[in-house]
Design an enzyme around this catalytic site. Sequence first.
Site, short mmCIF file in Angstrom:
data_model
loop_
_atom_site.label_atom_id
_atom_site.label_comp_id
_atom_site.label_asym_id
_atom_site.label_seq_id
_atom_site.Cartn_x
_atom_site.Cartn_y
_atom_site.Cartn_z
N SER A 38 2.56 4.46 -4.78
CA SER A 38 2.87 5.42 -5.92
C SER A 38 4.16 6.09 -5.59
O SER A 38 4.57 6.84 -6.81
CB SER A 38 1.73 6.08 -6.12
OG SER A 38 1.28 7.04 -4.72
N SER A 39 4.61 6.29 -4.60
CA SER A 39 5.80 7.05 -4.33
C SER A 39 6.45 6.52 -3.13
O SER A 39 6.26 5.73 -2.52
CB SER A 39 5.57 8.68 -4.50
OG SER A 39 4.64 8.92 -3.20
N TYR B 275 0.89 12.33 13.63
CA TYR B 275 1.78 11.48 12.88
C TYR B 275 2.51 10.74 14.07
O TYR B 275 2.54 9.25 13.86
CB TYR B 275 2.86 12.18 12.08
CG TYR B 275 3.61 11.33 11.37
CD1 TYR B 275 3.42 10.52 10.15
CD2 TYR B 275 5.06 11.10 11.89
CE1 TYR B 275 4.34 9.57 9.30
CE2 TYR B 275 5.96 10.07 10.97
CZ TYR B 275 5.52 9.60 9.99
OH TYR B 275 6.57 8.77 9.07
N THR C 204 0.72 -1.18 0.04
CA THR C 204 0.01 0.01 -0.06
C THR C 204 0.94 1.25 -0.12
O THR C 204 2.06 1.30 0.38
CB THR C 204 -0.92 0.10 1.10
OG1 THR C 204 -0.12 0.20 2.33
CG2 THR C 204 -1.73 -1.25 1.47
N GLY C 205 0.43 2.39 -0.45
CA GLY C 205 1.10 3.55 -0.54
C GLY C 205 2.15 3.37 -1.46
O GLY C 205 3.46 4.02 -1.44
N ILE D 28 8.91 5.07 -0.29
CA ILE D 28 9.16 3.84 0.40
C ILE D 28 8.51 2.97 -0.53
O ILE D 28 8.90 1.87 -0.94
CB ILE D 28 8.95 3.69 1.75
CG1 ILE D 28 10.00 4.75 2.49
CG2 ILE D 28 9.26 2.42 2.13
CD1 ILE D 28 9.83 4.69 3.88
N GLY D 29 7.16 2.96 -0.80
CA GLY D 29 6.24 2.12 -1.47
C GLY D 29 6.78 1.79 -2.98
O GLY D 29 6.82 0.62 -3.16
N SER E 297 7.86 4.06 12.17
CA SER E 297 8.80 5.22 12.13
C SER E 297 9.66 5.14 13.35
O SER E 297 9.09 4.79 14.35
CB SER E 297 8.06 6.68 12.10
OG SER E 297 8.88 7.64 12.01
#
Length: 332
Positions: A16-17, A156, A13-14, A19-20, A143
Amino acid sequence: MREKFMEPVVVITGASSGIGRATALEFARRGAAVTLAARREQPLRELAAACEQAGGKALVVPADVTNEAAVMEVARRATEAFGRIDVWVNNAAVTLFGLFEQTPSEPYRRVIETNLFGTIHGARAALAQFRRQGSGVLINVASMAARLPEPYVSAYVASKHAIRGLSQSLRQELRLLRARDIHVSTVLPATVDTPLFQHAGNYAGRTPRAMPPIVSPERVARAIVRLARKPRREIFVGSAGPQLALLSLLAPGLAERLLARSVDRLHLLNDRTAYATNGNLFAPLPEGTTVTGGWKQKPRGNRRLLRAAVLGLAALAPAALGLLWLRPRLLA
């Protein structure tokens, strides 16, 4: 898992840019079949072509992780296309800068919904399939902030602390269920050079930037691939995380003061005014579809932060060892 790892089936997931995207390419180079999920379809299509060119297979399933039904559909389509899911990487994340009292409630809530509930939705989908097939690796990208305090990004930080706690609880439940071939791992990267900061919501009145020490997305991706091959409970990526986590354990007040000052000086610019924005919290932005965010390493700031942590640890180590030696004797 080992016999399947030569050609694993992976959901990210995630994707598109950042780390993913880096993780998808890293798996594809190893012949993996990757299912790519994110809100932006066109970057996923481009990434799928790159993955196939790298030697893997790719399936694109646009999805917003805050929608549990959409995440379940990602799992369904991945299983339908490839027959199983070996690895699920919960990576989708957003962030929001601003003092807690000056940050509107809805953007704040959206960070929690995306980061925490997005991970919960992914975990539900992945574990259901893992239980059916008897094996699998769930990798939750948290994180360094899951172990350390930071100002200006409390939504976050709260979400990443919760992700780490969720992973711990899931491991305990799987142990009680005797699901020995199902693993849950947590990744704790330091600041990563991704477009996250360009995408961030911002009510701080100052422009955010990546705070040194900065690690590359490719480094995090390699760590994720290693976890898929040989699962561990949790790992830091970057040298600052373990040092500052130990400092936080031994001297939490000192760690809070150090990180408060470092974040204030290094994470937000004072030389320009930033307009309030929700960034990509409620809708994806067209820009920022690359692996990196273009953040250059700042050696001077890097050295300053690490030197403070190391000096703090050196000063506290003898006292900490003394307390560890005395504790069992005091309790006897």
